[in-house]
Design an enzyme around this catalytic site. Structure first.
Site, PDB file in Angstrom:
ATOM      1  N   GLY A 155       0.741  -0.978   0.201  1.00  0.00           N
ATOM      2  CA  GLY A 155      -0.268   0.288   0.032  1.00  0.00           C
ATOM      3  C   GLY A 155       1.785   1.237  -0.165  1.00  0.00           C
ATOM      4  O   GLY A 155       1.834   1.308   0.843  1.00  0.00           O
ATOM      5  N   GLN A 161       2.723  10.249   1.222  1.00  0.00           N
ATOM      6  CA  GLN A 161       4.119   9.617   1.293  1.00  0.00           C
ATOM      7  C   GLN A 161       5.111  10.274   0.436  1.00  0.00           C
ATOM      8  O   GLN A 161       6.104   9.626   0.879  1.00  0.00           O
ATOM      9  CB  GLN A 161       3.727   7.666   1.895  1.00  0.00           C
ATOM     10  CG  GLN A 161       3.224   7.746   2.357  1.00  0.00           C
ATOM     11  CD  GLN A 161       3.650   5.858   2.817  1.00  0.00           C
ATOM     12  OE1 GLN A 161       2.389   5.915   2.402  1.00  0.00           O
ATOM     13  NE2 GLN A 161       4.275   5.546   3.206  1.00  0.00           N
ATOM     14  N   CYS A 206       5.485   0.089   7.359  1.00  0.00           N
ATOM     15  CA  CYS A 206       5.351   0.848   6.378  1.00  0.00           C
ATOM     16  C   CYS A 206       6.518   1.541   6.262  1.00  0.00           C
ATOM     17  O   CYS A 206       7.575   1.457   6.577  1.00  0.00           O
ATOM     18  CB  CYS A 206       4.723   1.906   7.540  1.00  0.00           C
ATOM     19  SG  CYS A 206       4.162   3.618   6.856  1.00  0.00           S
ATOM     20  N   LEU A 207       6.423   2.185   4.206  1.00  0.00           N
ATOM     21  CA  LEU A 207       7.061   2.332   3.614  1.00  0.00           C
ATOM     22  C   LEU A 207       8.161   3.677   3.745  1.00  0.00           C
ATOM     23  O   LEU A 207       9.333   3.835   3.815  1.00  0.00           O
ATOM     24  CB  LEU A 207       7.202   2.334   2.239  1.00  0.00           C
ATOM     25  CG  LEU A 207       6.707   0.748   1.499  1.00  0.00           C
ATOM     26  CD1 LEU A 207       5.889   1.339  -0.085  1.00  0.00           C
ATOM     27  CD2 LEU A 207       7.383   0.505   1.624  1.00  0.00           C
ATOM     28  N   HIS A 245      -4.862   1.441   7.467  1.00  0.00           N
ATOM     29  CA  HIS A 245      -3.876   2.469   6.982  1.00  0.00           C
ATOM     30  C   HIS A 245      -3.148   3.233   6.461  1.00  0.00           C
ATOM     31  O   HIS A 245      -2.556   4.197   7.271  1.00  0.00           O
ATOM     32  CB  HIS A 245      -2.056   0.789   7.641  1.00  0.00           C
ATOM     33  CG  HIS A 245      -1.181   1.174   7.158  1.00  0.00           C
ATOM     34  ND1 HIS A 245      -0.275   0.746   8.020  1.00  0.00           N
ATOM     35  CD2 HIS A 245      -0.362   1.823   6.298  1.00  0.00           C
ATOM     36  CE1 HIS A 245       0.943   1.480   8.488  1.00  0.00           C
ATOM     37  NE2 HIS A 245       1.246   2.166   6.709  1.00  0.00           N
ATOM     38  N   GLU A 246      -3.380   3.042   4.950  1.00  0.00           N
ATOM     39  CA  GLU A 246      -3.272   4.059   3.929  1.00  0.00           C
ATOM     40  C   GLU A 246      -4.623   4.964   4.323  1.00  0.00           C
ATOM     41  O   GLU A 246      -4.058   6.638   4.304  1.00  0.00           O
ATOM     42  CB  GLU A 246      -3.429   3.277   2.605  1.00  0.00           C
ATOM     43  CG  GLU A 246      -2.958   2.046   2.560  1.00  0.00           C
ATOM     44  CD  GLU A 246      -1.591   2.245   2.333  1.00  0.00           C
ATOM     45  OE1 GLU A 246      -0.819   3.628   2.393  1.00  0.00           O
ATOM     46  OE2 GLU A 246      -0.715   1.885   2.754  1.00  0.00           O
ATOM     47  N   HIS A 306      -2.496   7.645   6.517  1.00  0.00           N
ATOM     48  CA  HIS A 306      -1.395   8.173   5.961  1.00  0.00           C
ATOM     49  C   HIS A 306      -2.566   9.523   5.431  1.00  0.00           C
ATOM     50  O   HIS A 306      -1.295  10.586   5.101  1.00  0.00           O
ATOM     51  CB  HIS A 306      -1.483   7.765   4.787  1.00  0.00           C
ATOM     52  CG  HIS A 306       0.298   6.749   4.714  1.00  0.00           C
ATOM     53  ND1 HIS A 306       0.825   7.261   5.866  1.00  0.00           N
ATOM     54  CD2 HIS A 306       0.093   5.710   5.026  1.00  0.00           C
ATOM     55  CE1 HIS A 306       1.735   6.346   5.668  1.00  0.00           C
ATOM     56  NE2 HIS A 306       1.194   5.138   5.194  1.00  0.00           N
TER      57      HIS A 306
HETATM   58 NI    NI Z   1       2.512   3.451   5.737  1.00  0.00          NI
END
Ligand code: NI
Length: 186
Positions: free
Chosen positions: A63, A68, A109-110, A151-152, A155
């Site tokens: 995701g 981000q 998370c990236l 989660h997304e 963000h």
């Molecule tokens: Ni994330």
């Protein structure tokens, strides 16, 4: 939002899927609330989606949300990359229902590379969104898919998975991330 459809569906040239750079926490843009996509954003969103997908796959991740990659719009992509799942582009996603039943699973998370922790969230969720063509859709998800959607969407509100942990745990992870980033060869 109807006006968005044609712009999103009919790219005039091959989509640009060049990679975007992913912000690493702590970064102010990861903490900002993204604004809803409006009619005039069709071209921007159409150009962004292939690059978001490409950046997510390359990372690799399941995701990725626009904030981000420094884009303050309510846009995210998810692809669990399992046999029975398909990539999904979410524009202006909204959680319309959550289960009382909770589930705990490890998240990463990236934007917090190398950091993982158990996060507890509702196990099922119903999400309303616009797809890449500007068509209004609603999906029900459970398990990993539900956690990933939450989660997304977090963000888009400047929320990171560590915000679901105790302050002690959160600070430990953020300190460890900062240390690892300092030590990383440039
Ligand atoms: Ni994330």
């Amino acid at each position: 939002m109807m006006g968005m459809s044609s712009a999103l569906l009919a790219p005039r040239e091959a989509p640009d899927s060049s990679l975007l750079s992913i912000l690493i926490a702590p970064h102010a843009q990861l903490r900002a609330r993204a604004r809803p996509v409006r009619e005039g954003d069709g071209e921007t969103v159409r150009a962004l989606l292939p690059r978001l997908f490409a950046t997510m796959y390359q990372a690799p991740g399941i995701g990725l949300a626009a904030p981000q990659v420094s884009v303050g719009l309510r846009v995210a992509v998810v692809d669990l990359q399992l046999d029975d799942t398909a990539p999904i582009a979410l524009v202006n996603p909204e959680i319309v229902a959550l289960s009382d039943e909770l589930a705990t699973r490890e998240e990463g998370c990236l934007s917090l590379p190398g950091q993982y922790a158990d996060v507890t969230r509702p196990n099922r969720v119903r999400v309303r969104y616009l797809d890449a063509a500007g068509v209004r859709r609603e999906i029900e998800a459970e398990g990993l898919f539900a956690a990933c959607l939450q989660h997304e969407i977090d963000h888009l509100d400047g929320v990171l998975f560590v915000d679901h942990l105790s302050a002690l745990k959160r600070n430990m992870i953020l300190r460890r991330l900062a240390k690892e980033q300092r030590q990383k060869p440039k």
